[in-house]
Design an enzyme around this catalytic site. Structure first.
Site, PDB file in Angstrom:
ATOM      1  N   HIS A 182      59.891  -8.664  99.110  1.00 38.94           N
ATOM      2  CA  HIS A 182      59.512 -10.261  99.454  1.00 38.94           C
ATOM      3  C   HIS A 182      58.188 -10.175 100.518  1.00 38.94           C
ATOM      4  O   HIS A 182      57.770  -9.468 100.617  1.00 38.94           O
ATOM      5  CB  HIS A 182      60.531 -10.687 101.059  1.00 38.94           C
ATOM      6  CG  HIS A 182      62.051 -11.088 100.091  1.00 38.94           C
ATOM      7  ND1 HIS A 182      62.076 -12.227 100.563  1.00 38.94           N
ATOM      8  CD2 HIS A 182      62.790 -10.629  99.753  1.00 38.94           C
ATOM      9  CE1 HIS A 182      63.518 -12.769  99.910  1.00 38.94           C
ATOM     10  NE2 HIS A 182      63.933 -11.827  99.630  1.00 38.94           N
ATOM     11  N   HIS A 187      55.850 -12.951 104.783  1.00 40.88           N
ATOM     12  CA  HIS A 187      55.669 -13.931 103.777  1.00 40.88           C
ATOM     13  C   HIS A 187      54.624 -14.801 103.909  1.00 40.88           C
ATOM     14  O   HIS A 187      53.695 -14.495 105.235  1.00 40.88           O
ATOM     15  CB  HIS A 187      56.261 -15.526 104.066  1.00 40.88           C
ATOM     16  CG  HIS A 187      57.992 -14.698 104.464  1.00 40.88           C
ATOM     17  ND1 HIS A 187      59.178 -14.754 104.666  1.00 40.88           N
ATOM     18  CD2 HIS A 187      58.369 -14.750 102.939  1.00 40.88           C
ATOM     19  CE1 HIS A 187      60.298 -14.425 103.704  1.00 40.88           C
ATOM     20  NE2 HIS A 187      60.125 -13.890 102.863  1.00 40.88           N
ATOM     21  N   GLY A 188      53.411 -15.132 103.062  1.00 41.30           N
ATOM     22  CA  GLY A 188      52.563 -16.166 103.334  1.00 41.30           C
ATOM     23  C   GLY A 188      51.811 -15.572 102.906  1.00 41.30           C
ATOM     24  O   GLY A 188      51.774 -14.379 102.625  1.00 41.30           O
ATOM     25  N   ASP A 222      66.218 -18.855  96.472  1.00 41.58           N
ATOM     26  CA  ASP A 222      65.116 -17.774  97.273  1.00 41.58           C
ATOM     27  C   ASP A 222      65.727 -18.646  98.884  1.00 41.58           C
ATOM     28  O   ASP A 222      66.080 -19.576  99.322  1.00 41.58           O
ATOM     29  CB  ASP A 222      63.750 -18.338  97.157  1.00 41.58           C
ATOM     30  CG  ASP A 222      63.203 -16.972  97.850  1.00 41.58           C
ATOM     31  OD1 ASP A 222      63.372 -15.914  98.182  1.00 41.58           O
ATOM     32  OD2 ASP A 222      62.180 -17.933  98.470  1.00 41.58           O
TER      33      ASP A 222
HETATM   34 ZN   LIG Z   1      61.012 -13.867 101.574  1.00 42.51          ZN
END
Ligand SMILES: [Zn+2]
Length: 289
Positions: free
Chosen positions: A208, A178-179, A80
């Site tokens: 993603h 992300h997150g 990743d």
């Molecule tokens: Zn990512």
């Protein structure tokens, strides 16, 4: 059953489902993903981020490969967000069957140049390559990085990028981060943009930051070329929240076989729900021919 990601995603792309790609940062998460995949008969991708490799050591990949070879479920082992040719070469040497090179913060021309180099190196040893075009947002504690502002993927650029680089899969920026989302900034996926990219680009697309998006949006994406959805935050949160609760009410606990099972099963339930949501449940049989 260990596959490279190109072969794994070809079937998903043709049959309009997405394979979940789960970040593992220790053997607990490997067990979670494999058990969920076996129970759901769903193909899966185990992905490891360079930060996680630093935590685990190179030898961890040998364990992951052994686990994947012992299950009948089709699995790929994917790097990743590789940041450099060095990251990619390290992963290939360790036995990953797929790598990501993320040069999305470089100029368009430099992103093409480095991705092309990685494609040549990786394809020589039958390892598949994911690249990223556009920038994915970042939130709070995620170690995966990302940009403060999302730069959406341009469909024409995506077409040029794929033709020039020969990459196998492309991560696109259509509104994920992300997150974990703070409620105010909760993003919406730009499905119209995704459809345009899908028309221009003939390879599987990657999403993603698949945690915490609306289910009804996620279930549209694999109808329009998304064949891989990355999942990290939701699974890790379930695991550690359950462990936190257990340790708070069992202050004297110290045996892993007492502490871990609850955390494992909380994380496994999340992964199984995602497998249903991504429509990958019961699709492992498509690979046995
Ligand atoms: Zn990512």
């Amino acid at each position: 059953m260990l596959l490279n990601m190109k072969n794994l995603l070809k079937t998903a792309y043709e049959n309009q489902f997405a394979v979940g790609s789960y970040n593992v940062a220790n053997s607990e998460f490997v067990r979670v993903v494999i058990k969920a995949a076996e129970e759901k008969k769903a193909p899966a991708i185990i992905q490891i981020h360079p930060n996680e490799i630093e935590l685990l050591g190179d030898e961890f990949t040998a364990y992951v490969r052994e686990v994947c070879q012992r299950t009948s479920i089709p699995i790929a082992i994917h790097l990743d967000h590789g940041a450099s040719v060095q990251d990619v070469m390290r992963a290939i040497r360790n036995g990953f069957t797929s790598v990501m090179i993320d040069a999305s913060h470089a100029s368009f021309e430099d992103n093409i140049a480095i991705t092309k180099e990685v494609v040549q190196l990786a394809h020589a040893v039958d390892v598949s390559v994911e690249a990223e075009l556009g920038t994915i947002g970042s939130n709070d504690n995620s170690s995966e990085g990302g940009a403060d502002e999302i730069l959406y993927t341009d469909p024409q650029d995506a077409k040029t990028f794929v033709e020039e680089t020969g990459v196998d899969t492309l991560a696109v920026a259509i509104g994920t981060s992300h997150g974990q989302y703070k409620h105010a900034g909760k993003p919406e996926l730009k499905l119209e943009l995704l459809k345009e990219i899908y028309q221009q680009v003939a390879i599987p697309l990657v999403l993603h930051g698949g945690s915490d998006n609306k289910d009804e949006e996620i279930s549209q994406t694999y109808l329009h070329g998304v064949s891989k959805i990355n999942l990290s935050t939701d699974m890790k949160n379930a695991f550690f929240q359950e462990m936190r609760n257990f340790l708070t009410s069992n202050q004297g606990a110290y045996e892993p076989d007492v502490i871990m099972p609850g955390a494992r099963s909380a994380a496994k339930e999340v992964v199984k729900k995602k497998m249903d949501l991504f429509n990958s449940t019961n699709h492992a049989n498509l690979y046995y021919k």
